[in-house]
Design a protein around this motif. Sequence first.
Motif, PDB file in Angstrom:
ATOM      1  N   LEU A   1     -36.772  -6.135 -61.635  1.00 28.22           N
ATOM      2  CA  LEU A   1     -36.900  -4.899 -62.405  1.00 28.22           C
ATOM      3  C   LEU A   1     -38.251  -4.834 -63.101  1.00 28.22           C
ATOM      4  O   LEU A   1     -38.838  -3.750 -63.236  1.00 28.22           O
ATOM      5  CB  LEU A   1     -35.774  -4.801 -63.435  1.00 28.22           C
ATOM      6  N   LEU A   2     -38.759  -5.985 -63.536  1.00 24.83           N
ATOM      7  CA  LEU A   2     -40.067  -6.007 -64.183  1.00 24.83           C
ATOM      8  C   LEU A   2     -41.158  -5.607 -63.193  1.00 24.83           C
ATOM      9  O   LEU A   2     -42.045  -4.806 -63.513  1.00 24.83           O
ATOM     10  CB  LEU A   2     -40.347  -7.406 -64.746  1.00 24.83           C
ATOM     11  N   VAL A   3     -41.086  -6.145 -61.977  1.00 24.67           N
ATOM     12  CA  VAL A   3     -42.044  -5.771 -60.931  1.00 24.67           C
ATOM     13  C   VAL A   3     -41.916  -4.289 -60.594  1.00 24.67           C
ATOM     14  O   VAL A   3     -42.917  -3.575 -60.447  1.00 24.67           O
ATOM     15  CB  VAL A   3     -41.825  -6.631 -59.666  1.00 24.67           C
ATOM     16  N   LEU A   4     -40.680  -3.817 -60.482  1.00 26.81           N
ATOM     17  CA  LEU A   4     -40.441  -2.421 -60.125  1.00 26.81           C
ATOM     18  C   LEU A   4     -41.010  -1.474 -61.183  1.00 26.81           C
ATOM     19  O   LEU A   4     -41.630  -0.455 -60.844  1.00 26.81           O
ATOM     20  CB  LEU A   4     -38.942  -2.185 -59.964  1.00 26.81           C
ATOM     21  N   SER A   5     -40.815  -1.788 -62.454  1.00 26.92           N
ATOM     22  CA  SER A   5     -41.285  -0.894 -63.524  1.00 26.92           C
ATOM     23  C   SER A   5     -42.802  -0.936 -63.675  1.00 26.92           C
ATOM     24  O   SER A   5     -43.422   0.084 -63.976  1.00 26.92           O
ATOM     25  CB  SER A   5     -40.611  -1.258 -64.851  1.00 26.92           C
ATOM     26  N   GLU A   6     -43.414  -2.102 -63.456  1.00 24.63           N
ATOM     27  CA  GLU A   6     -44.856  -2.225 -63.671  1.00 24.63           C
ATOM     28  C   GLU A   6     -45.696  -1.910 -62.430  1.00 24.63           C
ATOM     29  O   GLU A   6     -46.835  -1.443 -62.556  1.00 24.63           O
ATOM     30  CB  GLU A   6     -45.204  -3.635 -64.155  1.00 24.63           C
ATOM     31  N   THR A   7     -45.160  -2.160 -61.240  1.00 24.68           N
ATOM     32  CA  THR A   7     -45.956  -1.956 -60.011  1.00 24.68           C
ATOM     33  C   THR A   7     -45.270  -1.042 -58.998  1.00 24.68           C
ATOM     34  O   THR A   7     -45.789  -0.872 -57.892  1.00 24.68           O
ATOM     35  CB  THR A   7     -46.279  -3.317 -59.345  1.00 24.68           C
ATOM     36  N   GLY A   8     -44.117  -0.478 -59.354  1.00 26.32           N
ATOM     37  CA  GLY A   8     -43.463   0.497 -58.494  1.00 26.32           C
ATOM     38  C   GLY A   8     -42.869  -0.082 -57.216  1.00 26.32           C
ATOM     39  O   GLY A   8     -42.722  -1.295 -57.062  1.00 26.32           O
ATOM     40  N   VAL A   9     -42.558   0.804 -56.303  1.00 29.44           N
ATOM     41  CA  VAL A   9     -41.941   0.411 -55.029  1.00 29.44           C
ATOM     42  C   VAL A   9     -42.860  -0.510 -54.243  1.00 29.44           C
ATOM     43  O   VAL A   9     -42.415  -1.477 -53.623  1.00 29.44           O
ATOM     44  CB  VAL A   9     -41.603   1.662 -54.199  1.00 29.44           C
ATOM     45  N   ILE A  10     -44.157  -0.219 -54.273  1.00 24.24           N
ATOM     46  CA  ILE A  10     -45.119  -1.029 -53.522  1.00 24.24           C
ATOM     47  C   ILE A  10     -45.076  -2.478 -53.990  1.00 24.24           C
ATOM     48  O   ILE A  10     -45.039  -3.418 -53.186  1.00 24.24           O
ATOM     49  CB  ILE A  10     -46.541  -0.459 -53.672  1.00 24.24           C
ATOM     50  N   GLY A  11     -45.043  -2.675 -55.288  1.00 28.33           N
ATOM     51  CA  GLY A  11     -44.998  -4.031 -55.826  1.00 28.33           C
ATOM     52  C   GLY A  11     -43.707  -4.741 -55.481  1.00 28.33           C
ATOM     53  O   GLY A  11     -43.717  -5.928 -55.131  1.00 28.33           O
ATOM     54  N   LEU A  12     -42.582  -4.041 -55.573  1.00 27.73           N
ATOM     55  CA  LEU A  12     -41.298  -4.654 -55.269  1.00 27.73           C
ATOM     56  C   LEU A  12     -41.233  -5.062 -53.793  1.00 27.73           C
ATOM     57  O   LEU A  12     -40.749  -6.151 -53.465  1.00 27.73           O
ATOM     58  CB  LEU A  12     -40.156  -3.689 -55.595  1.00 27.73           C
ATOM     59  N   VAL A  13     -41.724  -4.193 -52.904  1.00 25.75           N
ATOM     60  CA  VAL A  13     -41.737  -4.523 -51.467  1.00 25.75           C
ATOM     61  C   VAL A  13     -42.583  -5.771 -51.222  1.00 25.75           C
ATOM     62  O   VAL A  13     -42.208  -6.653 -50.442  1.00 25.75           O
ATOM     63  CB  VAL A  13     -42.270  -3.334 -50.643  1.00 25.75           C
ATOM     64  N   PHE A  14     -43.725  -5.859 -51.904  1.00 27.03           N
ATOM     65  CA  PHE A  14     -44.602  -7.021 -51.738  1.00 27.03           C
ATOM     66  C   PHE A  14     -43.899  -8.298 -52.181  1.00 27.03           C
ATOM     67  O   PHE A  14     -43.914  -9.313 -51.469  1.00 27.03           O
ATOM     68  CB  PHE A  14     -45.887  -6.811 -52.544  1.00 27.03           C
ATOM     69  N   VAL A  15     -43.274  -8.272 -53.357  1.00 32.28           N
ATOM     70  CA  VAL A  15     -42.593  -9.455 -53.884  1.00 32.28           C
ATOM     71  C   VAL A  15     -41.421  -9.857 -52.992  1.00 32.28           C
ATOM     72  O   VAL A  15     -41.234 -11.041 -52.675  1.00 32.28           O
ATOM     73  CB  VAL A  15     -42.120  -9.203 -55.328  1.00 32.28           C
ATOM     74  N   LEU A  16     -40.634  -8.872 -52.563  1.00 28.69           N
ATOM     75  CA  LEU A  16     -39.504  -9.174 -51.683  1.00 28.69           C
ATOM     76  C   LEU A  16     -39.985  -9.765 -50.365  1.00 28.69           C
ATOM     77  O   LEU A  16     -39.358 -10.684 -49.817  1.00 28.69           O
ATOM     78  CB  LEU A  16     -38.678  -7.909 -51.426  1.00 28.69           C
ATOM     79  N   SER A  17     -41.104  -9.256 -49.858  1.00 32.38           N
ATOM     80  CA  SER A  17     -41.635  -9.780 -48.597  1.00 32.38           C
ATOM     81  C   SER A  17     -42.079 -11.233 -48.759  1.00 32.38           C
ATOM     82  O   SER A  17     -41.946 -12.033 -47.823  1.00 32.38           O
ATOM     83  CB  SER A  17     -42.801  -8.918 -48.109  1.00 32.38           C
ATOM     84  N   ILE A  18     -42.595 -11.586 -49.946  1.00 29.79           N
ATOM     85  CA  ILE A  18     -42.992 -12.974 -50.201  1.00 29.79           C
ATOM     86  C   ILE A  18     -41.770 -13.888 -50.166  1.00 29.79           C
ATOM     87  O   ILE A  18     -41.795 -14.973 -49.557  1.00 29.79           O
ATOM     88  CB  ILE A  18     -43.700 -13.096 -51.571  1.00 29.79           C
ATOM     89  N   PHE A  19     -40.691 -13.464 -50.810  1.00 28.47           N
ATOM     90  CA  PHE A  19     -39.472 -14.281 -50.798  1.00 28.47           C
ATOM     91  C   PHE A  19     -38.884 -14.376 -49.397  1.00 28.47           C
ATOM     92  O   PHE A  19     -38.438 -15.448 -48.963  1.00 28.47           O
ATOM     93  CB  PHE A  19     -38.436 -13.709 -51.775  1.00 28.47           C
ATOM     94  N   ILE A  20     -38.877 -13.275 -48.686  1.00 26.81           N
ATOM     95  CA  ILE A  20     -38.345 -13.280 -47.314  1.00 26.81           C
ATOM     96  C   ILE A  20     -39.185 -14.189 -46.422  1.00 26.81           C
ATOM     97  O   ILE A  20     -38.663 -14.972 -45.614  1.00 26.81           O
ATOM     98  CB  ILE A  20     -38.305 -11.841 -46.748  1.00 26.81           C
ATOM     99  N   LYS A  21     -40.510 -14.084 -46.564  1.00 28.13           N
ATOM    100  CA  LYS A  21     -41.419 -14.935 -45.796  1.00 28.13           C
ATOM    101  C   LYS A  21     -41.187 -16.402 -46.128  1.00 28.13           C
ATOM    102  O   LYS A  21     -41.182 -17.270 -45.226  1.00 28.13           O
ATOM    103  CB  LYS A  21     -42.863 -14.549 -46.104  1.00 28.13           C
ATOM    104  N   SER A  22     -40.989 -16.706 -47.391  1.00 23.25           N
ATOM    105  CA  SER A  22     -40.753 -18.087 -47.813  1.00 23.25           C
ATOM    106  C   SER A  22     -39.483 -18.649 -47.188  1.00 23.25           C
ATOM    107  O   SER A  22     -39.468 -19.772 -46.672  1.00 23.25           O
ATOM    108  CB  SER A  22     -40.660 -18.163 -49.343  1.00 23.25           C
ATOM    109  N   ILE A  23     -38.412 -17.853 -47.228  1.00 21.10           N
ATOM    110  CA  ILE A  23     -37.144 -18.306 -46.638  1.00 21.10           C
ATOM    111  C   ILE A  23     -37.294 -18.487 -45.136  1.00 21.10           C
ATOM    112  O   ILE A  23     -36.795 -19.478 -44.561  1.00 21.10           O
ATOM    113  CB  ILE A  23     -36.025 -17.301 -46.968  1.00 21.10           C
ATOM    114  N   ALA A  24     -37.983 -17.564 -44.484  1.00 25.61           N
ATOM    115  CA  ALA A  24     -38.186 -17.663 -43.034  1.00 25.61           C
ATOM    116  C   ALA A  24     -38.976 -18.916 -42.679  1.00 25.61           C
ATOM    117  O   ALA A  24     -38.653 -19.616 -41.697  1.00 25.61           O
ATOM    118  CB  ALA A  24     -38.907 -16.417 -42.523  1.00 25.61           C
ATOM    119  N   MET A  25     -40.005 -19.229 -43.475  1.00 27.58           N
ATOM    120  CA  MET A  25     -40.814 -20.424 -43.220  1.00 27.58           C
ATOM    121  C   MET A  25     -40.004 -21.699 -43.448  1.00 27.58           C
ATOM    122  O   MET A  25     -40.152 -22.684 -42.722  1.00 27.58           O
ATOM    123  CB  MET A  25     -42.049 -20.410 -44.116  1.00 27.58           C
ATOM    124  N   ILE A  26     -39.149 -21.683 -44.464  1.00 31.25           N
ATOM    125  CA  ILE A  26     -38.300 -22.857 -44.724  1.00 31.25           C
ATOM    126  C   ILE A  26     -37.365 -23.111 -43.551  1.00 31.25           C
ATOM    127  O   ILE A  26     -37.173 -24.254 -43.120  1.00 31.25           O
ATOM    128  CB  ILE A  26     -37.496 -22.651 -46.022  1.00 31.25           C
TER     129      ILE A  26
END
Length: 446
Positions: free
Chosen positions: A373-398
């Motif tokens: 929610l902090l990312v969403l409020s401060e950086t909008g949808v673009i920021g949330l998509v970026f952060v979620l993609s980082i977590f998804i990428k991390s899980i995929a790499m693991i």
Amino acid sequence: MIKKLFQNQAEKVKTGFWLLNLDKISKLFFYLLIIFLPTQLGKHFWPNSSFVYGLRLDYLSPTFYFTDLLIILIFIFSFSKLLKVIKNTPKKYLLAYLLFLSTLLLGLIGARNFLVGIYGIGKFLEFSFLIYYISQNYRKFNKLFLFFCVSLSILFETILTFLQYFNQGSVGGAFYLFGERAFNAITPGVANASINGQLFLRPYATFSHPNVLAGFLIFSMLLLILFSFKEKHLIKFTILGSVFGTAALLLTLSRAAIFLWLIYLIVLFGLSLDEKYKKRKFNSLQAVLLILIIVGITIILFLQNNYIVQRFLTTNLLDESLMQRQELMTQSLDMFWKNPIFGVGVNNFFNNLVIGISKQNDFLIQPVHNIFLLVLSETGVIGLVFVLSIFIKSIAMILKKKQNKVYLLMLIFATIFLGMFDHYFLTLQQGQLMLAFIIGISISKS
């Protein structure tokens, strides 16, 4: 373990291991960074931009920490190698990163507090480098050194946690240099737990809040297990560190962290019974000790008059802290709906809070207790998509790794779970360091 560590280093000195070169020097500073991760030694600055509603906020204070100095030194001594690695990095990743960085800058156009936004972007660049450095060098790190560094940190924090608990306040003295702040049970704003009408001071150690201490303890215990994966002689030290760390975790009274660690202990015990994992990491001694940890915690949780179980049983949705969290969540969503694409700007959450006259300003002016929610409020949808993609990428790499999958997944899911209830992974230096380390080792090559 310590004797063997220094024996190994003595052998390496003879073979010229300590001949100065940039790569080895940068790794030395990284090991120091792990040791000093839980500290708060730094210099705060208080420009007008760090004040909101007349109150100065640590979150907005430009601060130069000792750990920042270590990161700068790592950057300097790894710069030439970093340039070579960047040249070999797929252009699509570099382009995506630059585009996201551009959106952060665009989000500051018209922001209420431009200067703290620039400072926030600077911290984003700093920890982006750290993640990249860890991902590129994790395979080459001396895991025995890392184990020693984490063990030293967790031992120091555990001792200080017990001292603060029995003292019901800060210890003082030399501990101040490492980040301990002066407080006691009646200090305004201090984290007390009111249980059956009695106040219990929740230990801080060298952190800014008991919840951050709890997150660090889980982070450290999982790292001990991870680094001892192939080192059978380290297992006993890992178990000892986990026992002390678990005891300190209980004293923090951090509900989300205690619940998560209890689940993780059950998972670890289940893994120890699996023949596939038992051959690699566990023996009957470890299984017995894990059972003792689980039984001990179970006994604590089911003692009716125990303050730890009462901490959970007395929780209700009308608690003042929970009401404040709900209010912050509501306001974060309002900020998003008004600025859905770019958000209100990095670090501008505080300046967009609406505080009523009847509210306690000094307690409500804090980040929303949810990193997404902090990312969403401060950086909008673009920021949330970026952060979620980082977590998804991390899980995929693991999932692509041949070993250590379970422990790395436990680390990344602990970040996600605790991040749903708190904000320190994005707002505090120690939390940002933990997040950078977790993401860095998750996306590192096998």
